[in-house]
Design an enzyme around this catalytic site. Structure first.
Site, PDB file in Angstrom:
ATOM      1  N   CYS A   1       0.706  -1.151  -0.035  1.00  0.00           N
ATOM      2  CA  CYS A   1      -0.080  -0.023  -0.231  1.00  0.00           C
ATOM      3  C   CYS A   1       0.760   1.358   0.019  1.00  0.00           C
ATOM      4  O   CYS A   1       0.357   2.254  -0.728  1.00  0.00           O
ATOM      5  CB  CYS A   1      -0.887  -0.110   1.041  1.00  0.00           C
ATOM      6  SG  CYS A   1      -2.039  -1.192   1.313  1.00  0.00           S
TER       7      CYS A   1
ATOM      8  N   THR B   1       8.438  -1.067   4.759  1.00  0.00           N
ATOM      9  CA  THR B   1       7.111  -2.398   4.789  1.00  0.00           C
ATOM     10  C   THR B   1       7.644  -2.930   3.204  1.00  0.00           C
ATOM     11  O   THR B   1       7.651  -2.359   2.264  1.00  0.00           O
ATOM     12  CB  THR B   1       5.965  -1.837   4.776  1.00  0.00           C
ATOM     13  OG1 THR B   1       5.856  -1.045   5.999  1.00  0.00           O
ATOM     14  CG2 THR B   1       5.055  -2.890   4.815  1.00  0.00           C
TER      15      THR B   1
ATOM     16  N   HIS C   1      -2.497   7.569   2.478  1.00  0.00           N
ATOM     17  CA  HIS C   1      -1.948   6.339   3.214  1.00  0.00           C
ATOM     18  C   HIS C   1      -2.961   6.125   4.501  1.00  0.00           C
ATOM     19  O   HIS C   1      -2.886   4.687   4.853  1.00  0.00           O
ATOM     20  CB  HIS C   1      -0.575   6.476   3.443  1.00  0.00           C
ATOM     21  CG  HIS C   1       0.217   5.029   3.782  1.00  0.00           C
ATOM     22  ND1 HIS C   1      -0.203   3.992   2.887  1.00  0.00           N
ATOM     23  CD2 HIS C   1       0.845   4.772   4.618  1.00  0.00           C
ATOM     24  CE1 HIS C   1       0.593   2.969   3.415  1.00  0.00           C
ATOM     25  NE2 HIS C   1       1.161   3.303   4.597  1.00  0.00           N
TER      26      HIS C   1
END
Lengths: 501, 501, 501, 501
Positions: free
Chosen positions: D122, D209, D310
């Site tokens: 994401c 991430t 986000h």
């Protein structure tokens, strides 16, 4: 199940006590556990010597601290026993006043501060209290002699300074059925055979805190019972190394970090909790150590009294809460964020919640009432309130501690990387927080917060806070029973001017 | 401001006491308030006789109950005074032990149960406690004779069984300025003149609880002071009917319902709270009744000690909470919904929150420590924790009570409609709840919940819970100060294995 | 019950519409209410002209704003009606898309901001939506002609720009009994007689929002029904001045302040909500205005769809929440405390909670799905989530606003005291907050917060937020039904590697 | 740092793309990661092939699912790209409408349901969105050509269906200093050298991430910058196997269970998250892949827009929440407790909290506004509200799931014990819950809850929910900025009747 070859199954009470000698220091305690003939399983393997197992040892260290504290701070951790007219460890003391209960709470908070984990000796301590009044009450009704047996046992226990563990929770099987209705009778511990010398019991005690670290185990009913459950209404005292006992070790989050090199990633390398499944296969209890046998109508009271004591014992979590507050403040410091107003505000909130728990616990102790046997018992409503807050606030304290720690708590490489010649220096360079604070300090404090909020000691600080001494709903039921709603309706009607004739 | 023509401004201490005679019963108390020469304003008009004013009377009734309870339940509401060697009302008792503080809390909860409102006598009670140690400490440092004056006053107070009110909160004006820096010096009470006989003070005391219902008022500083604030560092005892005092009555939600016909729509027709603005225009205090004059450095301690006592006094709200639980249970009953599991669960939650408050209060009292003057003072941390919970939980309890009441609580027509010949029967028909429960009962209990969550007594149960004895932030500041964060950081570092040299 | 002498009971649909002429402005609306032949009771007396009653007028003003806003901000508060091919007030618009529902929500929030109270037009608006699909669905099953009747009515309603009120909640009597089982059949509205021209109904509709301020009332079932409840399964449209209707006004906290002199103590003098008990005594409904008669199996769906729309309509409370945030920020400003970090933090928390409500509402609207009749309906799960948050967050927002206001909110004397010649100046002197801010401004903002947290508009902001469109438990039941627990168990089993064959 | 011998440091853009070929399925994706020339460290050792490392593989599986879902459910997980006029994976799609953002949120929730962890794609997806408008805006001001470079890169990215990772968080060093003031300039990524072909950068990106699982990395500023920080204002696109990059793997709670035998104790053996420290040592970026170089004034906007996108992407946690609800319901079922009202009530509460998060996220997307570049951006206030709820609710959901699981979740022996010949049968006997439910099922579901509340995926479900996309205080600051307090004060003043001239 392997059998302890060297030991007769039908052992006398005296023979059992003969294996003990008085323990004074923490080191004596560790020595007392060494070389016991016990069958222990962990990760599918027999453990040769639990004392030396890196996963088990931290749980022993936590109990060891109960001895060391008695030496270091006798005002706090010892008390004068009238029974043997000598000072005894407070964990073996028979409660003689509300003040004794308050002192117990203070010691529990201190132990929590010193170990940051569950030190496993409270359930046994509270069992000692319950047995005093229950044996007295059974004798009063049935003319039995349990209370003297209890006093005799306690005198030996105090003289030898042993640890008594509480074996309470049966597996329960089909929860819609009573003990005697279960397809498999072993779902509740029960008497399988009676001899002139004593009784044999079979069953299991689940998630027994510190079970393997106890010298003696008291088995007792886990809930109320009816007449048909007579054989399940058994209370007895058994040494942990009695023939027929098997220990299966419960695993915990991050348990195997204790097997890794170095102590940093463990967060709290010295101390941990312990829960074991203890299986009893025809274990013998001599009459001298039987404290209830068939007096089923006392099972409910026994549980209720146990929870009155034990739910206030969760005050220990405020000691862990103190560590959480300290760790959160320390990490904010290392991160250079300690002056921000929201940081201070979160520390205040953590403290407020922690002290709220503390106040319910000691209020419950201060408000203790004397029972016919002469012992004092915690106020049940406030003990339930204490425990119910314990099922909530540590989670919020833990969330706030993670907030102050920062995301690095869960993304930091292993200590092995920090120690690596090639990438260690790179990590040193990039993981640097506030000037003058060694990177290792930051590593250590972050790992401690991880340990208490996700790792081994999160088991004790969070999940056990939820379920130990009864799950949240169990407290709500007790609060419902004790809330005197009819009296309160009367207060409301009076003020509203409602008069019924 | 009208002047009390019949009375000299510079009255002696003896002359002031001469107006009193011992009060025993509630009726004596009411009689003692009648015919006093006081100037009282309400809704822009002078009140001729406050005792007979329907808006004021319920607040007098609440204080009356402090006398009646002493007669009805002397174990709870009286104590033996060593000072006069006789039993005295516990609201005038000098705290001799932690147990005295616990008994005070129990009495406060009971008073809350009996009145469902603020009974206005706690600030004075806690002032009595503070003065004991502060006068002692000032004398010790400055060689003054305040403590004996205090004891002399207390002996009279106990003998006459009077009510002492606490005048603490100054208007403060520009909050960024110290007392002596204010454009208008009257923003803080201060000495305007000194004579051989005593001092004159001018200023005002805002939202003084039960101010008009007190026989005597203790004026005292509201915050810490510096050397330049000497003239503001004044503590004195003044009878409520002294020349120069004016009372302006604070209005409350739904206050005028007390002027309507019938008692139903008031919800709690008998009892209410009271907050007044008390204005002092050159009011005289004879030396015998001056307990601080210029010893500015004790102002901060005085406030801190007052809050230690007074924040635990908010335990009274658990008495109101008991009424809320009862009212909610009763209305669920009248609505025929008492068996639903979510109803029971909400009652449990209300009780849990209420008892959490209770436990912080009595824990704070049980953990009281003795001060040099011999009096005992509440544990400050736990008192702050208690009060901080009081700023939160009553709001949630109130929300849950409204949940159980149902929307009808805020849509029900006035009692005048129920009493109307033509539409009364229609309302009787359609407002019927459970069979056998008179509609009037439902009306009454709904109006009680309205009274405590939106009406007159919501002032005491909610907003005063928030702001009385300091707003939430005041408690957070005290918790921050008392939380020993450095010690806790040390605990965390120890467990994390951080050793600094 | 008095009878409207001038009007035949069995009035035709045309005769009923003949009394209306198109309303455009807020003033037109107020004029349209004047001189209606309605029977209204308040405080046990008939109200001659509700429009001029000081307690009732603020509730009319709130509805008036729905007209004024349409004039001032047509993009927000009007929409193009395909039915009459003209712009109409959005409160009468038939929902043609998710965007229409979102615009409705924005208008509702704006109305909340402008009035600070319940503007009473949403239940009617949501009824319009429900009737569209329900009449369509009944016709589809039973071959009835309800949908065309509905469209005809709506065309007239839009042309005349009238207000439709929703009469839903029956008194229910014994809650353990179905409608047809009640001892008194009037506990649920039901058909008492049928004629060639229409039907007669008897019963009552409790806490009907804005009932007296509506031109027409839609009566409809309050819950699911069975075959034996046929006569209770009635939906009809009735003008508010039809023969046989009686209004009994619900009282609210502080309602009588509107009768006092001056506007300050009311807090929000212009706007208020309204809940009335509307009693129907054999009220006639011509066939053209009957939209369900006996199709009991649609009652449940009708309620479910109504709640899907209406629970998202509680977005209006975010408009009130905006006022609360503003009032709290403003009072902090007047108190000179606006720069404190804890003040800002509390404003952020209030906003966060308020916007959380907003997001659930508009998410529910954006996610609307089309029904067979062509209309769009809110996502039911998210509408329930929205309303459930509304049962909690306004209470916390309200608590925080009181925190920022300070205790003075509940201890300030009445405005009559401020206006008094003698003590007014004293109050001016001592109630002064920040320099340059008139004391009256502080008075006003404090009274506004009192109004919304304890007074008249607390009814709408708090208690109605709890109970309107269903009490908290009603939402929990809907969430339970819609939560797809079996599907979610499957997700968990898949990840856990549990495969059952 | 070892150097990749086979590859020139100053590689052309074309050469870098030449290493890719279009990926379609999850298997293609896994294959694409195999044999890459990357330097990866874990537990102090170089990892030869990350794809085959048992600790790393579950994180790859989670990303693999983003490909498989596109194949299995193209409506959900693909979109039509106008850029290449072909369907593309939605994780690479350029947002063309609010509906695109809503579909993104639905896909994210679905991915959460399918993996029960952070699927790591994401941040890259939201970076793609931010770069569209930022490059456009820089060009508009400075006449640069970044936007076309961006579009060219995106066309290749879509054709090859690669994963882009977001490298944002710099180590920051001394937080009181700006980038150019740091003692060690590497504390923020910066340009170290410029050549005709491009730029060289040095620095590190913390807790990135899925960093190791990405094909390309976008490095970009982590906060606002000033003129003196020009060299730190760099945005560039780099393949993950570029010369000079080193990955150091972050450790997670219970990570080493993936190295144990069997899949049960892992809880969720297939899927996990990944956070790595990515170190850049003079890594080259050719001009074609530089998207900002020195335009420091856009850094702040870039971060603000990134968080707008986000913080709404945290909707993924509702997918994990669905798993939690399912697991809790399932374990209650296996425990035989599913019918208890308090169990159902807790499932409702979990769902209510989960859907509250969902509604804030999709509301933020539905309310997106178009930017000058043509792309749509989430509503910032609602995105912050969404994320702020994510910092709270998963902790409460997690607590409730542990409540339903029971204490056995943290005391159950290891699976190796269950598999042991000797004690396995004993465990089978005593760990039996509800009849007919295999003990292994109970084991598995308990381990799943442990995994998500204490273990590997608690990192993603809890701590990352707290800190990802900004810690709680970061959202509060944004809410403070966006709350329009002056406008709201005006609303309050209007209603209170305050008119200032």
């Amino acid at each position: 199940m392997t059998d302890q070859a060297t030991r007769p199954r039908e052992e006398s009470a005296a023979a059992r006590w003969a294996r003990f000698k008085p323990i004074r220091t923490g080191d004596d305690y560790v020595a007392s556990l060494r070389g016991r003939d016990v069958e222990v399983w962990l990760f599918g393997e027999r453990v040769e010597e639990p004392v030396d197992h890196p996963i088990i040892r931290p749980s022993i260290n936590a109990l060891k601290m109960t001895y060391d504290l008695a030496v270091d701070d006798p005002d706090l951790a010892t008390a004068h026993s009238e029974l043997i007219d000598a000072p005894v460890n407070r964990f073996l003391h028979i409660v003689g006043s509300p003040q004794d209960l308050v002192m117990k709470n203070r010691m529990q908070r201190r132990m929590g501060q010193l170990t940051g984990t569950c030190f496993q000796r409270c359930a046994g301590l509270d069992t000692i209290s319950v047995l005093h009044s229950i044996t007295f009450d059974i004798d009063a009704k049935h003319g039995t002699g349990y209370h003297q047996r209890y006093l005799d046992f306690m005198a030996e226990a105090q003289r030898n300074n042993i640890i008594l563990g509480a074996g309470m929770t049966d597996p329960k099987g089909d929860r819609s059925k009573r003990p005697h209705e279960q397809a498999d009778p072993d779902m509740f511990m029960h008497v399988t055979r009676r001899t002139d010398a004593g009784v044999y019991v079979t069953g299991a005690k689940a998630h027994m805190t510190g079970g393997l670290n106890s010298h003696w185990i008291c088995v007792m009913p886990t809930m109320n019972m009816g007449e048909a459950d007579r054989d399940f209404a058994i209370v007895g005292l058994v040494p942990g190394d009695a023939a027929g006992i098997t220990y299966i070790y419960g695993r915990q989050s991050c348990d195997t970090r204790a097997m890794e090199k170095g102590d940093i990633d463990q967060g709290n390398a010295r101390f941990g909790g312990q829960e074991v499944l203890v299986v009893f296969d025809n274990v013998f209890i001599p009459h001298e150590h039987v404290l209830m046998d068939g007096e089923y109508e006392f099972a409910q009271d026994m549980v209720a009294r146990f929870t009155a004591y034990h739910r206030a014992s969760y005050v220990c979590k405020t000691g862990l809460g103190d560590v959480m507050v300290g760790a959160a403040a320390q990490v904010a410091d290392y991160n250079g964020a300690e002056a921000a107003s929201h940081i201070k505000d979160k520390l205040v909130e953590m403290t407020h919640l922690n002290e709220t728990i503390y106040s319910s616990a000691i209020a419950s102790s201060h408000e203790a009432k004397q029972l016919p046997s002469g012992i004092f018992m915690n106020d049940a409503m406030l003990a339930n309130v204490c425990k119910h807050n314990v099922t909530r606030f540590p989670y919020e304290i833990s969330r706030l501690a993670q907030d102050l720690a920062g995301g690095i708590m869960v993304t930091m490489p292993s200590d092995a990387d920090f120690k690596n010649e090639q990438i260690g220096p790179i990590l040193e360079k990039y993981m640097k927080g506030k000037h003058n604070v060694p990177v290792e300090f930051r590593q250590r404090i972050l790992r401690l917060i991880e340990n208490m909020t996700l790792g081994r000691n999160a088991v004790g600080y969070l999940t056990e806070s939820l379920h130990g001494a009864g799950s949240p709903q169990a407290q709500r039921i007790q609060i419902l029973r004790g809330m005197e709603v009819e009296r309160k309706k009367g207060l409301a009607r009076d003020l509203a001017g409602i008069t019924e004739e």
